[in-house]
Write a protein that holds these residues in place. Structure first.
Motif, PDB file in Angstrom:
ATOM      1  N   THR A 152     -62.425  93.440-105.803  1.00  0.00           N
ATOM      2  CA  THR A 152     -61.318  94.102-106.499  1.00  0.00           C
ATOM      3  C   THR A 152     -60.180  93.122-106.775  1.00  0.00           C
ATOM      4  O   THR A 152     -59.436  93.264-107.737  1.00  0.00           O
ATOM      5  CB  THR A 152     -60.760  95.246-105.611  1.00  0.00           C
ATOM      6  N   TYR A 153     -60.037  92.127-105.882  1.00  0.00           N
ATOM      7  CA  TYR A 153     -58.926  91.183-106.012  1.00  0.00           C
ATOM      8  C   TYR A 153     -59.398  89.811-106.480  1.00  0.00           C
ATOM      9  O   TYR A 153     -58.695  88.801-106.317  1.00  0.00           O
ATOM     10  CB  TYR A 153     -58.203  91.067-104.659  1.00  0.00           C
ATOM     11  N   GLY A 154     -60.594  89.764-107.018  1.00  0.00           N
ATOM     12  CA  GLY A 154     -61.120  88.496-107.507  1.00  0.00           C
ATOM     13  C   GLY A 154     -61.482  87.521-106.397  1.00  0.00           C
ATOM     14  O   GLY A 154     -61.547  86.314-106.611  1.00  0.00           O
ATOM     15  N   ARG A 155     -61.702  88.034-105.183  1.00  0.00           N
ATOM     16  CA  ARG A 155     -62.074  87.169-104.051  1.00  0.00           C
ATOM     17  C   ARG A 155     -63.570  87.290-103.797  1.00  0.00           C
ATOM     18  O   ARG A 155     -64.214  88.240-104.217  1.00  0.00           O
ATOM     19  CB  ARG A 155     -61.324  87.582-102.780  1.00  0.00           C
ATOM     20  N   THR A 156     -64.098  86.361-103.020  1.00  0.00           N
ATOM     21  CA  THR A 156     -65.522  86.426-102.699  1.00  0.00           C
ATOM     22  C   THR A 156     -65.743  87.312-101.473  1.00  0.00           C
ATOM     23  O   THR A 156     -64.796  87.636-100.745  1.00  0.00           O
ATOM     24  CB  THR A 156     -66.099  85.038-102.367  1.00  0.00           C
ATOM     25  N   GLN A 157     -67.003  87.640-101.240  1.00  0.00           N
ATOM     26  CA  GLN A 157     -67.339  88.414-100.051  1.00  0.00           C
ATOM     27  C   GLN A 157     -66.955  87.616 -98.800  1.00  0.00           C
ATOM     28  O   GLN A 157     -66.485  88.165 -97.810  1.00  0.00           O
ATOM     29  CB  GLN A 157     -68.834  88.751-100.045  1.00  0.00           C
ATOM     30  N   ALA A 158     -67.132  86.302 -98.868  1.00  0.00           N
ATOM     31  CA  ALA A 158     -66.779  85.465 -97.712  1.00  0.00           C
ATOM     32  C   ALA A 158     -65.272  85.521 -97.447  1.00  0.00           C
ATOM     33  O   ALA A 158     -64.842  85.578 -96.294  1.00  0.00           O
ATOM     34  CB  ALA A 158     -67.228  84.027 -97.950  1.00  0.00           C
ATOM     35  N   ASP A 159     -64.471  85.543 -98.501  1.00  0.00           N
ATOM     36  CA  ASP A 159     -63.015  85.623 -98.302  1.00  0.00           C
ATOM     37  C   ASP A 159     -62.663  86.885 -97.512  1.00  0.00           C
ATOM     38  O   ASP A 159     -61.825  86.858 -96.605  1.00  0.00           O
ATOM     39  CB  ASP A 159     -62.276  85.671 -99.649  1.00  0.00           C
ATOM     40  N   GLY A 160     -63.298  87.976 -97.884  1.00  0.00           N
ATOM     41  CA  GLY A 160     -63.012  89.244 -97.201  1.00  0.00           C
ATOM     42  C   GLY A 160     -63.474  89.221 -95.755  1.00  0.00           C
ATOM     43  O   GLY A 160     -62.736  89.578 -94.828  1.00  0.00           O
ATOM     44  N   ALA A 161     -64.706  88.777 -95.553  1.00  0.00           N
ATOM     45  CA  ALA A 161     -65.278  88.781 -94.201  1.00  0.00           C
ATOM     46  C   ALA A 161     -64.513  87.824 -93.282  1.00  0.00           C
ATOM     47  O   ALA A 161     -64.216  88.149 -92.130  1.00  0.00           O
ATOM     48  CB  ALA A 161     -66.757  88.386 -94.271  1.00  0.00           C
ATOM     49  N   ASN A 162     -64.176  86.642 -93.817  1.00  0.00           N
ATOM     50  CA  ASN A 162     -63.523  85.635 -92.974  1.00  0.00           C
ATOM     51  C   ASN A 162     -62.125  86.052 -92.526  1.00  0.00           C
ATOM     52  O   ASN A 162     -61.709  85.750 -91.408  1.00  0.00           O
ATOM     53  CB  ASN A 162     -63.432  84.296 -93.715  1.00  0.00           C
ATOM     54  N   MET A 163     -61.419  86.763 -93.408  1.00  0.00           N
ATOM     55  CA  MET A 163     -60.081  87.210 -93.015  1.00  0.00           C
ATOM     56  C   MET A 163     -60.193  88.033 -91.723  1.00  0.00           C
ATOM     57  O   MET A 163     -59.467  87.794 -90.751  1.00  0.00           O
ATOM     58  CB  MET A 163     -59.463  88.073 -94.110  1.00  0.00           C
ATOM     59  N   LEU A 164     -61.120  88.979 -91.718  1.00  0.00           N
ATOM     60  CA  LEU A 164     -61.267  89.828 -90.530  1.00  0.00           C
ATOM     61  C   LEU A 164     -61.839  89.043 -89.352  1.00  0.00           C
ATOM     62  O   LEU A 164     -61.431  89.222 -88.203  1.00  0.00           O
ATOM     63  CB  LEU A 164     -62.171  91.023 -90.859  1.00  0.00           C
ATOM     64  N   ALA A 165     -62.784  88.150 -89.663  1.00  0.00           N
ATOM     65  CA  ALA A 165     -63.425  87.378 -88.590  1.00  0.00           C
ATOM     66  C   ALA A 165     -62.409  86.535 -87.831  1.00  0.00           C
ATOM     67  O   ALA A 165     -62.439  86.466 -86.595  1.00  0.00           O
ATOM     68  CB  ALA A 165     -64.526  86.494 -89.167  1.00  0.00           C
ATOM     69  N   ASP A 166     -61.497  85.915 -88.544  1.00  0.00           N
ATOM     70  CA  ASP A 166     -60.479  85.089 -87.877  1.00  0.00           C
ATOM     71  C   ASP A 166     -59.638  85.936 -86.926  1.00  0.00           C
ATOM     72  O   ASP A 166     -59.250  85.486 -85.854  1.00  0.00           O
ATOM     73  CB  ASP A 166     -59.561  84.433 -88.921  1.00  0.00           C
ATOM     74  N   LEU A 167     -59.380  87.167 -87.343  1.00  0.00           N
ATOM     75  CA  LEU A 167     -58.498  88.005 -86.529  1.00  0.00           C
ATOM     76  C   LEU A 167     -59.191  88.574 -85.288  1.00  0.00           C
ATOM     77  O   LEU A 167     -58.553  88.779 -84.259  1.00  0.00           O
ATOM     78  CB  LEU A 167     -57.918  89.136 -87.388  1.00  0.00           C
ATOM     79  N   VAL A 168     -60.477  88.824 -85.373  1.00  0.00           N
ATOM     80  CA  VAL A 168     -61.169  89.371 -84.185  1.00  0.00           C
ATOM     81  C   VAL A 168     -61.670  88.266 -83.258  1.00  0.00           C
ATOM     82  O   VAL A 168     -62.007  88.526 -82.097  1.00  0.00           O
ATOM     83  CB  VAL A 168     -62.351  90.316 -84.557  1.00  0.00           C
ATOM     84  N   LYS A 169     -61.706  87.066 -83.768  1.00  0.00           N
ATOM     85  CA  LYS A 169     -62.253  85.943 -82.994  1.00  0.00           C
ATOM     86  C   LYS A 169     -61.600  85.783 -81.604  1.00  0.00           C
ATOM     87  O   LYS A 169     -62.316  85.640 -80.601  1.00  0.00           O
ATOM     88  CB  LYS A 169     -62.081  84.652 -83.804  1.00  0.00           C
TER      89      LYS A 169
END
Ligand code: GCU
Length: 677
Positions: free
Chosen positions: A278-295
């Motif tokens: 929706t924001y012109g980002r990749t699937q990795a951009d979305g997944a990594n944002m959350l991954a960094d926070l739960v890490k």
């Protein structure tokens, strides 16, 4: 008395084949007896022995153990593994961690239930898959998406339930080695978006604690648009600083309340769900944002690859839904954090009775991968029709992906005979990338029906998936036999007929539904019963392309090019009709009705024959079942018989609808002159 059964943990009396003398005493060394998993293991052992052998179990403290079960910590045993060994009247259960103790105890109880001897035993077991999960598609209002056995036992009227049934669920799951459970639907809407708020965190903590006592981590499905829906920033753009700050705060709150949480499952950019695209980002951009926070909390992000355009035009023959997962993800291989796992459906479409294996397995070689199968029988009979799915799971796991092979795209050898085989099982077992963030999950088939799965026989999938996830080497037949002996009876005829029914059931279902891998032809939305053109002209991209001359989708290099997403050996195989595995022929090729299969039969005659056979086989299964009357609990016998009556009607309806459709379309009569409308 509960109004639900104990499934395969019923622990009804068993013939003692020498177990009683080994199980009266138990001693624990190297483990804390009060640790919840250890405590639950001992409680389970007592319960099982009391039920099956009628004996009491004494837990020894300082006394010496002369005969009985000795549980000890052995650091050399792999995580979640165990060794069971009998010597001089002592049954040793060795493990390096508590989960291994629990699994070892369940193993012993299983052998007693199957009336197998313990004397002289020496077995070592370790899980083939690091993550072994059930995914529940339960909604907070208590309904279940694609649920065929009642309502949720996790949620009711927007409240979380934690009670005796939750514990029994944990026992069933742990007994087959499940170590992770997602409790809510991947389509996270309305109340479910609020699971990560204080409204629910207290109850989730209780549930996570109960799960942890059985070696199970709790996971939640997450709404990618939660910031917007929960009153945060008006965006879900993973690159927006406000969005990141909102998530950081949210995740901190969640983990503070529920430190046991395993992480989150995300369905993004799919079937109306929001996501990074929706924001012109990749699937990795979305997944990594959350991954960094739960890490920092040891959390993982399970990111689904079920991303496709669900607003297609049937006239457009260049677009192919089967291509979607690969096309959307292959370009991001290697872009994911190490605590992201891409969760990939077994096939490229959507849990049909027959599909090729997703080409993403093996094509991705720098990204953690998890296999997703569906034991909720959405397209496979709604737990009315019997359909034992473990053979299908095994086929998927055995598929050679050619992962990490340097000649992947040039090799001309047959994929089946390659010595360097790298199967799906190797990929998701973490044996190709040597990773722990890998595994296998199943969309689960349970509900609050008394027997958990609607059709009693669907219990074989609930049981079997876990067993297979732990030990991929088990045969579908062995798993079927275990389940029958545990859940139905050790009676020889029950075992033989039960196995026959389960093992034939998948092919029988395939015979009376859609032919040769083409899939669909199912009643839209509901997905039970036939509607040959039900999805043919709609937006979902699920077409069979039948016309007056022929049927099938051309996915070769002359068609949509889907076949080229595989490593060369498989691509070559699928690309050519003469050598393409016949059960997938129409998935890959559009062919005339008079095209001859290798059996010499034409496609049209094959359609007629299999549809008549499918109904006959249902009749055969019913005959086999009827001979078991009086040989098991009456309740179980009746439940299955009632389902079989409905299955027979369904099979006849499919036979007649499909045969009539293709007779009218092709104008070619049945060689055998049977009744076609
Ligand atoms: C299928 C199913 C949906 C589900 C979806 C998914 O399309 O019909 O109910 O939400 O798969 O896997 O996300």
């Amino acid at each position: 008395m509960e109004n639900w059964t104990q499934g395969w943990l019923a622990y009804d009396p068993r013939r003692d084949v020498g177990g009683a003398q080994l199980t009266g005493r138990i001693k624990i060394t190297g483990f804390d007896k009060e640790q919840p998993i250890v405590r639950n293991a001992v409680a389970e052992f007592r319960r099982g022995i009391r039920g099956m052998l009628g004996g009491r179990v004494t837990l020894l403290h300082s006394e010496e153990l002369r005969k009985g079960v000795l549980i000890s910590r052995q650091p050399g045993i792999p995580e979640e593994g165990y060794r069971i060994r009998e010597a001089d009247g002592i049954l040793h259960v060795d493990a390096s961690g508590e989960a291994g103790v629990l699994y070892g105890i369940f193993h012993i109880l299983r052998l007693i239930a199957m009336e197998e001897a313990l004397v002289g035993i020496d077995v070592t077991c370790r899980p083939d898959n690091p993550l072994r999960m059930y995914n529940h598609w339960d909604n907070l209002d208590g309904s279940i998406e694609r649920g065929y056995s009642g309502d949720s036992f996790f949620f009711q009227k927007n409240k979380i339930l934690v009670n005796r049934r939750t514990r029994d669920y944990c026992r069933l799951a742990a007994s087959v080695g499940i170590n992770g459970v997602v409790i809510n639907n991947v389509n996270v809407k309305e109340a479910a978006s609020w699971l990560i708020t204080e409204r629910y965190l207290g109850q989730l903590k209780g549930m996570a604690g109960l799960f942890a006592g059985y070696g199970i981590r709790l996971y939640l499905s997450l709404n990618f648009a939660a910031p917007i829906e929960l009153g945060g920033p008006d965006s879900a753009d993973p690159f927006d600083e406000d969005v990141r700050a909102w998530w950081r705060q949210k995740i901190a709150e969640v983990y503070e309340a529920v430190p046991e949480l395993g992480g989150f499952l995300v369905k993004a950019d799919s079937e109306g769900r929001p996501g990074p695209f929706t924001y012109g980002r990749t699937q990795a951009d979305g997944a990594n944002m959350l991954a960094d926070l739960v890490k920092p909390y040891g959390g993982i992000i399970l990111w689904r690859c079920f991303v496709y355009n669900c607003t297609q035009d049937w006239r457009d023959r260049t677009m192919d839904r089967a291509r979607a997962a690969y096309d959307n993800f292959i370009g991001t291989d290697g872009d994911y954090r190490d605590n992201v796992i891409l969760q990939i459906k077994n096939g490229p479409m959507d849990f049909q009775i027959r599909e090729p294996v997703s080409p993403l397995f093996g094509a991705l070689h720098r990204t953690n991968q998890m296999l997703e199968v569906q034991i909720a029988q959405e397209y496979t009979g709604h737990q009315i029709d019997v359909c034992y799915l473990i053979p299908m799971c095994k086929e998927v796991l055995d598929f050679n992906t050619c992962a990490a092979c340097p000649s992947r795209n040039s090799c001309t050898a047959s994929a089946a005979c390659c010595e360097k085989r790298r199967t799906v099982a190797d990929v998701v077992g973490g044996r190709v990338m040597h990773n722990r963030n890998a595994g296998i999950c199943a969309v689960c088939n349970t509900g609050d029906d008394g027997n958990w799965t609607g059709n009693e026989l669907a219990g074989a999938n609930f049981y079997g998936f876990g067993r297979l996830a732990y030990d991929t080497g088990l045969s579908a037949e062995r798993i079927a036999e275990e389940w029958i002996r545990l859940a139905l009876s050790n009676d020889r005829e029950v075992v033989e007929h039960g196995k026959k029914i389960l093992l034939m059931s998948r092919e029988t279902y395939e015979k009376y539904t859609s032919p040769l891998g083409i899939g669909w032809m199912v009643t839209p939305m509901e997905h039970y019963g036939p509607s040959v053109d039900g999805y043919e002209y709609s937006r979902w991209g699920t077409y069979h392309r039948a016309d007056r001359q022929g049927i099938g989708v051309d996915r070769t290099d002359r068609g949509t090019g889907y076949a080229q997403q595989y490593a060369k050996p498989a691509a070559d195989l699928y690309n050519c009709a003469e050598i393409c595995p016949e059960e997938l022929l129409l998935f890959f090729h559009h062919l005339p009705y008079r095209y001859r299969l290798r059996s010499g039969k034409t496609i049209i005659q094959h359609i007629y024959d299999t549809h008549f056979e499918g109904v006959e086989e249902v009749e055969e299964m019913i005959g086999l079942w009827k001979e078991l009357e009086g040989k098991m609990e009456e309740r179980i016998y009746r439940n299955v018989l009632e389902r079989f009556d409905r299955q027979l009607l369904n099979a006849r309806e499919w036979r007649d609808q499909v045969n009539s459709y293709f007779y009218r379309k092709s104008g070619i009569p049945d060689e055998k002159g049977r009744k076609i409308y």
